[in-house]
Design a protein around this motif. Structure first.
Motif, PDB file in Angstrom:
ATOM      1  N   ALA A   1       9.686  -1.324  -9.296  1.00  0.00           N
ATOM      2  CA  ALA A   1      11.024  -0.337  -8.104  1.00  0.00           C
ATOM      3  C   ALA A   1       9.863  -1.175  -6.952  1.00  0.00           C
ATOM      4  O   ALA A   1      10.566  -1.217  -5.927  1.00  0.00           O
TER       5      ALA A   1
ATOM      6  N   GLN B   1       0.498  -1.370  -0.219  1.00  0.00           N
ATOM      7  CA  GLN B   1       0.330   0.080   0.398  1.00  0.00           C
ATOM      8  C   GLN B   1       0.784   1.629   0.194  1.00  0.00           C
ATOM      9  O   GLN B   1       0.530   1.760  -0.672  1.00  0.00           O
ATOM     10  N   ALA B   2       1.793   1.150   1.213  1.00  0.00           N
ATOM     11  CA  ALA B   2       2.981   2.274   1.142  1.00  0.00           C
ATOM     12  C   ALA B   2       3.562   1.898  -0.323  1.00  0.00           C
ATOM     13  O   ALA B   2       3.465   4.148  -0.694  1.00  0.00           O
ATOM     14  N   ALA B   3       3.796   0.852  -1.083  1.00  0.00           N
ATOM     15  CA  ALA B   3       4.945   1.863  -1.588  1.00  0.00           C
ATOM     16  C   ALA B   3       3.714   2.723  -3.497  1.00  0.00           C
ATOM     17  O   ALA B   3       3.776   2.931  -3.900  1.00  0.00           O
ATOM     18  N   GLN B   4       2.516   1.899  -3.248  1.00  0.00           N
ATOM     19  CA  GLN B   4       1.254   2.450  -4.471  1.00  0.00           C
ATOM     20  C   GLN B   4       1.010   3.950  -3.658  1.00  0.00           C
ATOM     21  O   GLN B   4       0.991   4.893  -4.863  1.00  0.00           O
ATOM     22  N   ILE B   5       1.208   4.537  -2.732  1.00  0.00           N
ATOM     23  CA  ILE B   5       0.862   5.734  -2.492  1.00  0.00           C
ATOM     24  C   ILE B   5       2.229   6.690  -2.772  1.00  0.00           C
ATOM     25  O   ILE B   5       2.010   7.388  -3.547  1.00  0.00           O
ATOM     26  N   ASP B   6       3.429   6.207  -2.810  1.00  0.00           N
ATOM     27  CA  ASP B   6       4.372   6.046  -3.301  1.00  0.00           C
ATOM     28  C   ASP B   6       5.258   6.274  -5.007  1.00  0.00           C
ATOM     29  O   ASP B   6       6.026   6.490  -4.945  1.00  0.00           O
ATOM     30  N   GLY B   7       3.825   5.982  -5.223  1.00  0.00           N
ATOM     31  CA  GLY B   7       4.075   5.804  -6.774  1.00  0.00           C
ATOM     32  C   GLY B   7       4.784   4.778  -7.622  1.00  0.00           C
ATOM     33  O   GLY B   7       5.308   5.082  -8.665  1.00  0.00           O
ATOM     34  N   ALA B   8       5.178   3.913  -6.721  1.00  0.00           N
ATOM     35  CA  ALA B   8       6.192   2.802  -7.004  1.00  0.00           C
ATOM     36  C   ALA B   8       5.906   1.340  -8.367  1.00  0.00           C
ATOM     37  O   ALA B   8       4.739   1.395  -8.577  1.00  0.00           O
TER      38      ALA B   8
END
Lengths: 300, 361
Positions: A200, A189-196
């Motif tokens: 990545a 979820q954090a990676a989604q938020i960070d636009g990874a």
């Protein structure tokens, strides 16, 4: 430092010691004993000191050249199958579903090759690859490829490697899958938020989190492939020529084929030692990789 | 930077056909204005996190729409929404340094290198992370890791909102206080819309200028801390906010009078017509009820115990069957068993089926 001295403890250790002595120490010592001697049958032995070991490590002798050549083949084989199975296992694990009934189906399918006895795997591929009746061999030859693992070195290697990949990639995949499953959803979820991007996410989250299981997978696959015997023996018998004769096959040839117990004993001791050393190196690397060094905190 | 509108937004984890009462988030329509500091307050399982995840796009709503500045972004994925979120437990990228962690959200969006660097420096500075910038993030403490997570949430300057999902759970109480004030300062400095989920009322009241209270999947009230305290719109808000919570007692209300156990309490407003058949209660905060020596004109109560909070004492008492809390005036020596209660009529509210009834002045 007052230590309680309790001699009774020795009696408690004794049964284990006895079992280990009979199962490991005595046989090993027998091998050590053989490795120092030569025999011509009839249970007659002649002292040879470290002669066999010298010969073993000297490429100019028959024994040495056979050992070093097969050792080279072993290392090449292990390197190739690791280079194929580890990335392939990761890809398979990544493409497996994370939840739902399909997970069970995938796990069972992946586990199947692991459940087949080794000589059966060998037999399957031996028949599968035969140019006259085997599905693979016949198809390849009909398509115009001159494929024959009995006469062509490259074909023999390709067959043994593909067979090993077929047999063992599942193990790597299952280990990686377990590693992937242990990553909390919050990371994705954090990676989604960070636009990874997908890549990545793999590089920053999945690969680092799979670190530990990957080391285990590499260790297991290296050890197993380094000791490989049954499958190539059943498929190629070590041929054509000596092209797929690995150390274990060489060992059996010397010990049981030529009945050179001294040479075989020396060879198996060295073989054992190599495996122990590699094991130790891996173990050290793995345990060190897992140690969280206390963070040095300062300032702020 | 954007205004966020929720239009009839609702969500059920078991699909749109689930019975209305089982929805994790019941239909809600509301607006979050640009630049606001919001707290989303409620007990565990009331739907706070669901609402947050709907806004960020981690969860797709069963019904309704989400608008950023009037544009419907409901079908967009999290990556395409312009939103940042910080989670309850620290999420850090193990192989990267602290600086790389902070830069990650910017790099993924192709922000020019110089700009990334400047912004990372600024955020690291605000969070006291400058010292660690070149350090591997794995080996830091949970506190520092969570600061990195916060930093990654704050590092983008163009986000519509930054969402915090109980971000200080893993932090030590001491540092918690500091970080909360820091967040408030950051809010002023960075001019970002912030939505902060918590079940801790102190955290909510100190951080936010608007507190949104949720209960059982519904938004029951949204207002300033003072509004929530003075005029709870729902009995739940009354007793969830404040310590001790609001006293809620069944009563018979007619006109300017409320009757408890036959005793009459004067009201500040006129309650002429109350919904028929509804459960009528009055609510009054302990701060607005004083205990006094028993007297004939006062509602009498039985003392159970006295809580001495240092600055103020509260008497835990019983009115009939109902539990009650009231302030003990300074210097008042509490009698052994019975006391009388003095109400401040301006702060007595009337609730019908748990909802506030506005009286007529």
């Amino acid at each position: 430092m007052d230590k309680t001295i309790n001699q009774k403890a020795w009696f408690l250790v004794l049964p284990v010691f006895a079992v280990v002595a009979f199962s490991a120490i005595l046989p090993l010592m027998t091998v050590v004993n053989y490795s120092m001697q030569d025999t011509f049958g009839n249970n007659q032995f002649f002292w040879n000191g470290v002669g066999w070991f010298k010969e073993l490590l000297d490429p100019s002798t028959d024994l040495g050249s056979r050992f070093l050549a097969s050792l080279g083949r072993n290392l090449l084989f292990s390197a190739i199958i690791l280079a194929i199975e580890v990335p392939l296992g990761i890809v398979v694990a990544l493409s497996m579903p994370r939840e739902g009934w399909t997970v069970a189906v995938c796990l069972v399918i992946l586990a199947l090759p692991l459940l087949i006895p080794w000589n059966v795997v060998g037999t399957i591929w031996q028949i599968f690859g035969r140019p006259d009746i085997g599905l693979l061999g016949y198809t390849l030859n009909s398509l115009g490829f001159d494929y024959n693992y009995v006469s062509n070195e490259f074909d023999a290697w390709a067959t043994v490697i593909v067979m090993d990949v077929w047999h063992w990639t599942s193990l790597v995949a299952l280990l990686c899958y377990a590693g992937l499953k242990s990553i909390p959803d919050a990371y994705y979820q954090a990676a989604q938020i960070d636009g990874a991007s997908r890549w990545a996410v793999f590089k920053a989250i999945q690969l680092p989190k799979m670190n530990r299981v990957l080391l285990i997978a590499v260790l297991l696959r290296f050890m197993d492939s380094f000791m490989i015997y049954t499958e190539p023996f059943v498929v190629t018998g070590g041929g054509p020529g000596n092209s797929t004769t690995f150390v274990s096959i060489e060992l059996v040839k010397i010990a049981l084929g030529q009945f050179d117990l001294g040479k075989a004993a020396a060879l198996s001791l060295v073989y054992n030692l190599i495996i122990l050393i590699v094991c130790w190196v891996f173990y050290t690397v793995m345990t060190n990789a897992g140690v969280e060094r206390p963070a040095k905190q300062g300032g702020a | 930077m954007a205004r966020i509108d929720l239009v009839d937004l609702a969500h059920s984890y078991s699909g749109n056909d689930a019975p209305a009462e089982s929805f994790a988030l019941k239909p809600v329509t509301m607006t979050w204005r640009q630049g606001g500091a919001y707290a989303l307050l409620g007990p565990s399982g009331c739907g706070k996190t669901t609402l947050l995840n709907l806004i960020s796009g981690i969860v797709t709503p069963s019904r309704g729409k989400i608008l950023f500045d009037g544009t419907d972004i409901t079908p967009l994925s999290t990556q395409k929404r312009n939103i940042a979120q910080v989670f309850q437990f620290p999420v850090i990228y193990d192989t990267m340094t602290v600086g790389q962690n902070l830069a990650f959200p910017l790099q993924n969006r192709g922000v020019p290198k110089a700009e990334v660097e400047a912004r990372v420096r600024q955020i690291a500075d605000l969070l006291d992370l400058t010292f660690y910038l070149d350090r591997k993030a794995t080996r830091l403490t949970a506190d520092a890791k969570q600061k990195i997570s916060l930093g990654r949430g704050l590092v983008r300057s163009d986000v519509a909102a930054v969402l915090f999902d109980e971000p200080l759970t893993v932090i030590d109480p001491e540092l918690k206080w500091q970080l909360r004030s820091k967040l408030k300062a950051l809010h002023r400095e960075l001019d970002l819309t912030m939505i902060y989920v918590t079940h801790d009322q102190t955290e909510a009241l100190t951080f936010a200028d608007t507190v949104v209270v949720m209960h059982d999947g519904r938004v029951v009230q949204s207002g300033t801390p003072a509004e929530l305290f003075d005029k709870p719109a729902h009995t739940f808000v009354g007793y969830f906010i404040g310590s001790p919570g609001m006293n809620i007692v069944p009563a018979v209300v007619s006109g300017r009078e409320a009757r408890i156990d036959g005793h009459i309490i004067g009201l500040h407003r006129n309650y002429g017509v109350l919904p028929a058949g509804a459960k009528i209660e009055i609510g009054v905060r302990p701060e607005f009820v004083n205990v006094a020596a028993p007297a004939s004109g006062l509602l009498s109560a039985t003392i159970e115990r006295i809580d001495d909070l240092g600055r103020v004492r509260f008497a835990r008492i019983r009115v009939g069957d109902a539990k009650f809390a009231a302030r003990v005036p300074p210097g008042f020596s509490v009698p052994d068993n019975m006391v009388g209660l003095v109400f401040d009529p301006a702060h007595v509210h009337v609730y019908a089926d748990s909802r506030l009834v506005e009286g007529v002045a």
